[in-house]
Each structure stands twice: as structure tokens, then as C-alpha cells.
Write a protein that holds these residues in place. Sequence first.
Motif, PDB file in Angstrom:
ATOM      1  N   GLY A 110      -0.610   4.830  -5.107  1.00  0.00           N
ATOM      2  CA  GLY A 110      -0.745   6.093  -5.810  1.00  0.00           C
ATOM      3  C   GLY A 110      -1.953   6.910  -5.393  1.00  0.00           C
ATOM      4  N   GLY A 111      -2.237   7.933  -6.192  1.00  0.00           N
ATOM      5  CA  GLY A 111      -3.394   8.777  -5.942  1.00  0.00           C
ATOM      6  C   GLY A 111      -3.131   9.859  -4.911  1.00  0.00           C
ATOM      7  N   PRO A 112      -4.048  10.827  -4.818  1.00  0.00           N
ATOM      8  CA  PRO A 112      -3.879  11.965  -3.906  1.00  0.00           C
ATOM      9  C   PRO A 112      -4.443  11.698  -2.520  1.00  0.00           C
ATOM     10  N   TRP A 113      -4.021  10.585  -1.912  1.00  0.00           N
ATOM     11  CA  TRP A 113      -4.587  10.210  -0.619  1.00  0.00           C
ATOM     12  C   TRP A 113      -3.506   9.844   0.383  1.00  0.00           C
ATOM     13  N   ARG A 173       8.634  16.166  -4.868  1.00  0.00           N
ATOM     14  CA  ARG A 173       8.570  15.014  -3.985  1.00  0.00           C
ATOM     15  C   ARG A 173       7.498  14.014  -4.421  1.00  0.00           C
ATOM     16  N   MET A 174       6.604  14.445  -5.323  1.00  0.00           N
ATOM     17  CA  MET A 174       5.588  13.516  -5.813  1.00  0.00           C
ATOM     18  C   MET A 174       6.221  12.262  -6.396  1.00  0.00           C
ATOM     19  N   ALA A 175       7.410  12.408  -6.978  1.00  0.00           N
ATOM     20  CA  ALA A 175       8.071  11.269  -7.611  1.00  0.00           C
ATOM     21  C   ALA A 175       8.466  10.206  -6.605  1.00  0.00           C
ATOM     22  N   ILE A 176       8.614  10.567  -5.330  1.00  0.00           N
ATOM     23  CA  ILE A 176       9.040   9.585  -4.338  1.00  0.00           C
ATOM     24  C   ILE A 176       8.013   8.478  -4.198  1.00  0.00           C
ATOM     25  N   GLY A 177       6.732   8.822  -4.181  1.00  0.00           N
ATOM     26  CA  GLY A 177       5.697   7.795  -4.094  1.00  0.00           C
ATOM     27  C   GLY A 177       5.789   6.811  -5.244  1.00  0.00           C
ATOM     28  N   PHE A 210       0.823  -1.202   0.000  1.00  0.00           N
ATOM     29  CA  PHE A 210       0.000   0.000   0.000  1.00  0.00           C
ATOM     30  C   PHE A 210       0.856   1.251   0.000  1.00  0.00           C
ATOM     31  N   GLY A 211       0.264   2.360  -0.444  1.00  0.00           N
ATOM     32  CA  GLY A 211       0.904   3.655  -0.285  1.00  0.00           C
ATOM     33  C   GLY A 211       1.405   4.241  -1.582  1.00  0.00           C
ATOM     34  N   GLY A 212       2.497   5.002  -1.488  1.00  0.00           N
ATOM     35  CA  GLY A 212       3.056   5.669  -2.656  1.00  0.00           C
ATOM     36  C   GLY A 212       2.184   6.806  -3.148  1.00  0.00           C
TER      37      GLY A 212
END
Length: 200
Positions: free
Chosen positions: A146-149, A118-122, A108-110
Motif C-alpha cells: 500500500g501507500g503512495p509509493w 485504479r487505486m482499488a487495484i493495488g 510487496f507492492g499494491g
Amino acid sequence: MQALAHSPTPSALSGKTLERLAHNINPGGWAVETERPISTLLGSCVAVCLYDPKLRLGGMNHFLLPSISRSSNADIDVVLNGDYAMEVLVNALLDKGAQKRRLVAKAFGGGNIVSSIRMAIGDRNVQFAREWLGREGIPLLASDFGGPWSRKVICVPASGEAYCRRTPITQPEVAAIVKEEQAYEQSLVATAKTKRVELF
């Protein structure tokens, strides 16, 4: 809180009860349990749950790969964080009698929780988790990436169940999660500098 696809029959315990009983892990943490649930809160970090169905034994980690720009040594990205988090979790399970050939995973996550580089880290964390599990021959049975959560994740080691609740990011939540992840990232870089050995 909902069970992810491919999870076993949901536990009789409610989501709130699971959260109350859970052993919470923070960025850089991991835990192996036989009965007590394990929980964590994710932003751009990734958590991987590993489970041995024969022993009914499982564990979970929580890792963030540092951005290369924050480190003078690109190897820190893998050696001190992602690879370490996976290896220590697998070894802890093996120490309790699990067998690697029986392990299955859920991850999960990213999340892309801030509108910056920093978006690229996910995305990197997700790619790392998929590649590591594939390389080690551990099936990834379910995932939510992924996603904005942000995500609240609960792993139930005794059954292999995994629950994930997505939470839309609000500004206070973004600030809290990013602050925690940055503090962890900076601690990794500091640790790497103190452990570096120079040959002469």
C-alpha cells in the motif's frame, strides 16, 4: 535499500551491486534462481517472493489483476493473472526440487499510485496475495504493501533476503509505471479474447 523485518542477516553485497547483478522481471514476469538476485519495479502490482530454506532456492513473480471493467469476462481477473502467476512460480520451484511445505513468502507492492478508480487495484492485489498464501498454507514472513509509493524490490534467492526501497511518486514516475501496467493489463485481455472457445 533496506531489508524488511524478519529477513535473514543482510548480504555482504551492497544494494547497488545487487541491483546491477539482478535479473529484472517486468509485469507478468517471474523467475527462479539459485544465486543471481531478482528485481522488479512495482506500482499497483504485487510481487511475491517464495523461498525454500533447505535448498536455498527462491523465486519472484510480478502480477497485476486486471480491473473487471476492462474485461468482458470477470474470470480473467484471477485465471489469467493472479492465480497463474502464483501457480507458475510454485511449480517452477517444485520442478527444481523444492517442497511446498517448506516454502515461505515475502510480498510487496499494491501501491495507490494514481488518484483514480485504479487505486482499488493495488488493494485487490494485496488482498489476493494474502488470501492465496493463506489458502495454500505458505507463511508470509514479511510484507510492505500500500501507500503512495512505487517500490524497487530485490529478492536474493540464495539467502531468502528481500529488500524494498520505497520511492515517492513523481509525475514522470507515475506516467511510466501506469503506462507499463496498463499495457500489460491490455495484453491479458487481448490474450483471453484470442483463446476463448465457443461451444455450439
